[in-house]
Motif scaffolding. Structure first.
Motif, mmCIF file in Angstrom:
data_model
loop_
_atom_site.group_PDB
_atom_site.id
_atom_site.type_symbol
_atom_site.label_atom_id
_atom_site.label_comp_id
_atom_site.label_asym_id
_atom_site.label_seq_id
_atom_site.Cartn_x
_atom_site.Cartn_y
_atom_site.Cartn_z
ATOM 1 N N PRO A 75 0.830 -1.215 0.000
ATOM 2 C CA PRO A 75 0.000 0.000 0.000
ATOM 3 C C PRO A 75 0.862 1.262 0.000
ATOM 4 C CG PRO A 75 -0.844 -1.602 1.571
ATOM 5 C CD PRO A 75 0.464 -2.150 1.073
ATOM 6 N N ALA A 76 0.355 2.303 -0.617
ATOM 7 C CA ALA A 76 1.126 3.540 -0.767
ATOM 8 C C ALA A 76 1.557 4.127 0.568
ATOM 9 C CB ALA A 76 0.286 4.554 -1.548
ATOM 10 N N ALA A 77 0.723 3.978 1.573
ATOM 11 C CA ALA A 77 1.038 4.561 2.885
ATOM 12 C C ALA A 77 2.280 3.943 3.507
ATOM 13 C CB ALA A 77 -0.154 4.378 3.827
ATOM 14 N N PHE A 78 2.632 2.738 3.074
ATOM 15 C CA PHE A 78 3.788 2.046 3.657
ATOM 16 C C PHE A 78 4.993 2.003 2.717
ATOM 17 C CE2 PHE A 78 0.032 0.347 5.767
ATOM 18 C CZ PHE A 78 0.382 0.516 7.100
ATOM 19 N N PRO A 83 8.038 -0.402 8.063
ATOM 20 C CA PRO A 83 6.894 0.029 8.885
ATOM 21 C C PRO A 83 5.698 -0.923 8.802
ATOM 22 C CG PRO A 83 7.843 1.894 7.716
ATOM 23 C CD PRO A 83 8.516 0.664 7.185
ATOM 24 N N PHE A 84 5.511 -1.552 7.639
ATOM 25 C CA PHE A 84 4.375 -2.473 7.501
ATOM 26 C C PHE A 84 4.501 -3.645 8.470
ATOM 27 C CE2 PHE A 84 2.174 -6.096 5.543
ATOM 28 C CZ PHE A 84 0.901 -5.553 5.416
ATOM 29 N N VAL A 131 7.511 3.737 2.309
ATOM 30 C CA VAL A 131 8.390 4.734 2.931
ATOM 31 C C VAL A 131 9.678 4.022 3.343
ATOM 32 C CG1 VAL A 131 6.490 6.171 3.737
ATOM 33 C CG2 VAL A 131 7.333 4.316 5.183
ATOM 34 N N PRO A 132 10.750 4.775 3.608
ATOM 35 C CA PRO A 132 12.003 4.130 4.018
ATOM 36 C C PRO A 132 11.816 3.321 5.291
ATOM 37 C CG PRO A 132 12.380 6.418 3.405
ATOM 38 C CD PRO A 132 10.895 6.231 3.439
#
Length: 300
Positions: A135-138, A152-153, A140-141
């Motif tokens: 998902p786009a929200a995750f 983070p996921f 991230v670095p």
């Protein structure tokens, strides 16, 4: 066998964090599947051999919902609730007719639906491998902890699984419905004599088991390939978890799942050709030392 790689990892904080996190991810997904399996067995005294199919449906429902809505929260909800509905219908229409019957008949019914559900997935989504994507929200670095890499996921997945464990544990121990479920597991005849609809309890527990397996599938969809039959390997490992932890024990399912996850994660370094064997060897050792598993009692 590569003991040097295993020892090197155990002495490196970065590798230790990374492999431990990977083990927790495996373990938490197994827990969500296994805890539904052990709930169904603890209350209904049925070994639901079709349980892995609910995991598969959860993954496909989540993928479809995410492609349509772009919302991972809705994808999780659809994956969990969709499989809960399937579980309820499956229990009321089919499994309720073989309660108290021959165990072989129960297994045959469940295995038949494993094949049926796999073919349904092929008809609806096709036989090829599918991927939901992160998902786009995750996207991230990753976080850096003691030199180790933690996406983070993974933190979300671990947090959701631990929250489920806490809610189930407290719900069964402290709430009225939890006490009714525990009573139905011990003495369904007495519960029925008190005017409580045991059929509704059985259907609800089966739906809850399906919901948990579907939630596991939905959480696994961003990091696993989706294919018909994907639930079978998870089912086998979930059985290992429930046997190690003790059939009917939520705490046992959690501890057993974490142990199996860590064995798989670190075993892949030191024993890359014997990782699967390590799980079964650990199960055999536990059963020899304690045939009922760590917490082999009714729902606790």
């Amino acid at each position: 066998m590569d003991l040097d790689a295993l020892i090197g990892c155990l002495t490196s904080s970065a590798c230790l964090v990374t492999q431990t996190t990977s083990g927790f991810i495996i373990g938490m997904l197994l827990f969500l599947v296994a805890v539904g399996l052990t709930l169904i067995f603890g209350v209904l005294k049925v070994v639901n051999f079709s349980h892995g199919a609910f995991y598969m449906f959860g993954a496909y429902f989540a993928m479809t919902a995410y492609q349509v809505t772009g919302s991972f929260a809705l994808a999780l909800l659809c994956g969990a609730l969709g499989t809960a509905i399937i579980g309820l219908v499956f229990e009321r229409v089919f499994m309720s007719r073989v309660y108290g019957g021959d165990v072989l008949m129960q297994l045959l019914v469940c295995y038949a639906f494993v094949l049926i559900f796999d073919d349904v997935v092929r008809l609806v989504w096709g036989p090829e491998f599918r991927s939901m994507g992160m998902p786009a929200a995750f996207q991230v670095p990753p976080l850096s902890i003691a030199g180790g890499v933690v996406p983070p996921f993974y933190i979300l997945l671990i947090g959701v699984a631990l929250a489920v464990a806490a809610i189930l544990g407290l719900g069964l121990a402290r709430t009225r419905i939890g006490k009714v479920i525990r009573a139905a597991a011990h003495n369904p005849g007495m519960v029925s004599a008190l005017g409580i609809n045991t059929g509704m309890i059985y259907g609800g527990v089966f739906a809850l088991g399906g919901l948990l397996a579907g939630l596991a599938g939905a959480l696994a969809a961003p990091v696993r390939s989706l294919t018909p039959g994907m639930g079978f390997s998870v089912l086998i490992e979930s059985f290992i978890v429930t046997v190690i932890g003790g059939m009917g024990s939520i705490l046992g399912a959690l501890i057993g799942a974490l142990l199996i996850g860590l064995i798989r994660s670190f075993g892949s370094l030191g024993f890359p050709l014997f990782t699967e064997g390590l799980m079964y060897l650990f199960m055999v050792i536990v059963l020899v030392a304690r045939p009922t598993g760590f917490f082999g009692k009714d729902i606790a």
